[in-house]
Enzyme design. Sequence first.
Site, PDB file in Angstrom:
ATOM      1  N   ASP A   1       6.890   4.255   3.078  1.00 15.08           N
ATOM      2  CA  ASP A   1       7.071   5.313   4.065  1.00 15.08           C
ATOM      3  C   ASP A   1       8.594   5.480   4.215  1.00 15.08           C
ATOM      4  OD1 ASP A   1       5.095   6.498   6.551  1.00 15.08           O
ATOM      5  OD2 ASP A   1       7.226   6.477   6.913  1.00 15.08           O
TER       6      ASP A   1
ATOM      7  N   LYS B   1       5.284   7.930  -0.089  1.00 13.86           N
ATOM      8  CA  LYS B   1       5.483   9.084   0.792  1.00 13.86           C
ATOM      9  C   LYS B   1       6.982   9.410   0.771  1.00 13.86           C
ATOM     10  CE  LYS B   1       2.681   8.913   4.605  1.00 13.86           C
ATOM     11  NZ  LYS B   1       2.399   8.672   6.043  1.00 13.86           N
TER      12      LYS B   1
ATOM     13  N   ASP C   1       0.821  -1.210   0.000  1.00 17.08           N
ATOM     14  CA  ASP C   1       0.000   0.000   0.000  1.00 17.08           C
ATOM     15  C   ASP C   1       0.853   1.256   0.000  1.00 17.08           C
ATOM     16  OD1 ASP C   1       0.980  -0.566   2.509  1.00 17.08           O
ATOM     17  OD2 ASP C   1      -0.879  -0.195   3.585  1.00 17.08           O
TER      18      ASP C   1
ATOM     19  N   VAL D   1      -1.887   8.665   6.904  1.00 20.28           N
ATOM     20  CA  VAL D   1      -3.075   8.379   6.108  1.00 20.28           C
ATOM     21  C   VAL D   1      -3.661   7.012   6.453  1.00 20.28           C
ATOM     22  CG1 VAL D   1      -2.452   9.869   4.182  1.00 20.28           C
ATOM     23  CG2 VAL D   1      -1.643   7.496   4.208  1.00 20.28           C
TER      24      VAL D   1
HETATM   25  O1  LIG Z   1       8.233   2.066   4.346  1.00 18.80           O
HETATM   26  P1  LIG Z   1       8.007   1.611   5.743  1.00 18.80           P
HETATM   27  O2  LIG Z   1       8.447   2.637   6.769  1.00 18.80           O
HETATM   28  O3  LIG Z   1       8.605   0.280   6.022  1.00 18.80           O
HETATM   29  O4  LIG Z   1       6.451   1.526   5.966  1.00 18.80           O
HETATM   30  C1  LIG Z   1       5.566   0.941   5.034  1.00 18.80           C
HETATM   31  C2  LIG Z   1       4.945  -0.297   5.613  1.00 18.80           C
HETATM   32  O5  LIG Z   1       4.220   0.054   6.809  1.00 18.80           O
HETATM   33  C3  LIG Z   1       2.928  -0.501   6.758  1.00 18.80           C
HETATM   34  O6  LIG Z   1       2.913  -1.787   7.280  1.00 18.80           O
HETATM   35  P2  LIG Z   1       2.876  -2.071   8.866  1.00 18.80           P
HETATM   36  O7  LIG Z   1       4.238  -2.443   9.323  1.00 18.80           O
HETATM   37  O8  LIG Z   1       2.219  -0.936   9.555  1.00 18.80           O
HETATM   38  O9  LIG Z   1       1.976  -3.355   8.964  1.00 18.80           O
HETATM   39  P3  LIG Z   1       0.545  -3.625   8.315  1.00 18.80           P
HETATM   40  O10 LIG Z   1       0.761  -3.719   6.827  1.00 18.80           O
HETATM   41  O11 LIG Z   1       0.143  -4.912   8.917  1.00 18.80           O
HETATM   42  O12 LIG Z   1      -0.365  -2.483   8.666  1.00 18.80           O
HETATM   43  C4  LIG Z   1       2.617  -0.551   5.272  1.00 18.80           C
HETATM   44  O13 LIG Z   1       1.639  -1.516   4.967  1.00 18.80           O
HETATM   45  C5  LIG Z   1       3.944  -0.877   4.643  1.00 18.80           C
HETATM   46  O14 LIG Z   1       4.151  -2.264   4.513  1.00 18.80           O
END
Ligand SMILES: O=P(O)(O)OC[C@H]1O[C@H](OP(=O)(O)OP(=O)(O)O)[C@H](O)[C@@H]1O
Length: 216
Positions: free
Chosen positions: A134, A162, A131, A184
């Site tokens: 970050d 992002k 998705d 978001v």
């Molecule tokens: O670029 P980064 O800083 O690594 O962040 C991005 C990741 O963070 C979120 O996952 P999260 O770890 O929150 O788990 P989730 O997908 O289960 O919500 C998102 O789905 C990405 O996989």
Amino acid sequence: MAQATISVTPAVTDKSEQLCAAAASAATYSIHDDVGEVLFTKQQMAEKVVEMGKLLGKTYEGKAPVLMPILKGGFIFAADLIRALDPCPEDLVVEFVSARSYGARTETSGTVQVSFDAEAVVGRHCLMVDDLRDSGLTLLTVREQLLAAGAASVASVVLLDKRARRKVSYDPDFVCLDCPNQWVAGMGMDTNQRYRSMDYVAVLKPEAIQKAMHSA
Ligand SMILES: O=P(O)(O)OC[C@H]1O[C@H](OP(=O)(O)OP(=O)(O)O)[C@H](O)[C@@H]1O
């Protein structure tokens, strides 16, 4: 017994038209009370997914790719994207990756826990589907582990990028939309496991974020 009949709308056979028509029909929908601002509507994202489906369909034609949704956040985008691949590569398979670094926080923990079926990626062209980029740590870590497991190539596609938050030297290969540097939710993205099902991307009201972060 009387025969029941239903009326059927003539089929739209072009895949792009089908997806855009579905998005257009959902152009008006209710917005969650906790939303402060809608950043990207369902229709905006559907149009980008159609474009991306065509680009990736051509890119992976004849390559028998492994589409790898990164859980949990990537599952909704991946479900849309796989149906938009045009043409859909022959011998496409799907393998899920479990990766987690945020938990009930808005900053990465700095450590990503990853698991996937290593045997399924040996010698294969892998496409990570997530998705959001970050910090970039999740994609970088999963990529390294896929290559270590013997993948022939590893690329990535994200719904949102992002860029302002980039902390590691890795950029996604394919990006649907650039995202401002705001927390978001929606389209698979959560706040302490909530809001993933919103079919638009939104900035939540500050009080809603606080409440979600402190809920069990
Ligand atoms: O670029 P980064 O800083 O690594 O962040 C991005 C990741 O963070 C979120 O996952 P999260 O770890 O929150 O788990 P989730 O997908 O289960 O919500 C998102 O789905 C990405 O996989």
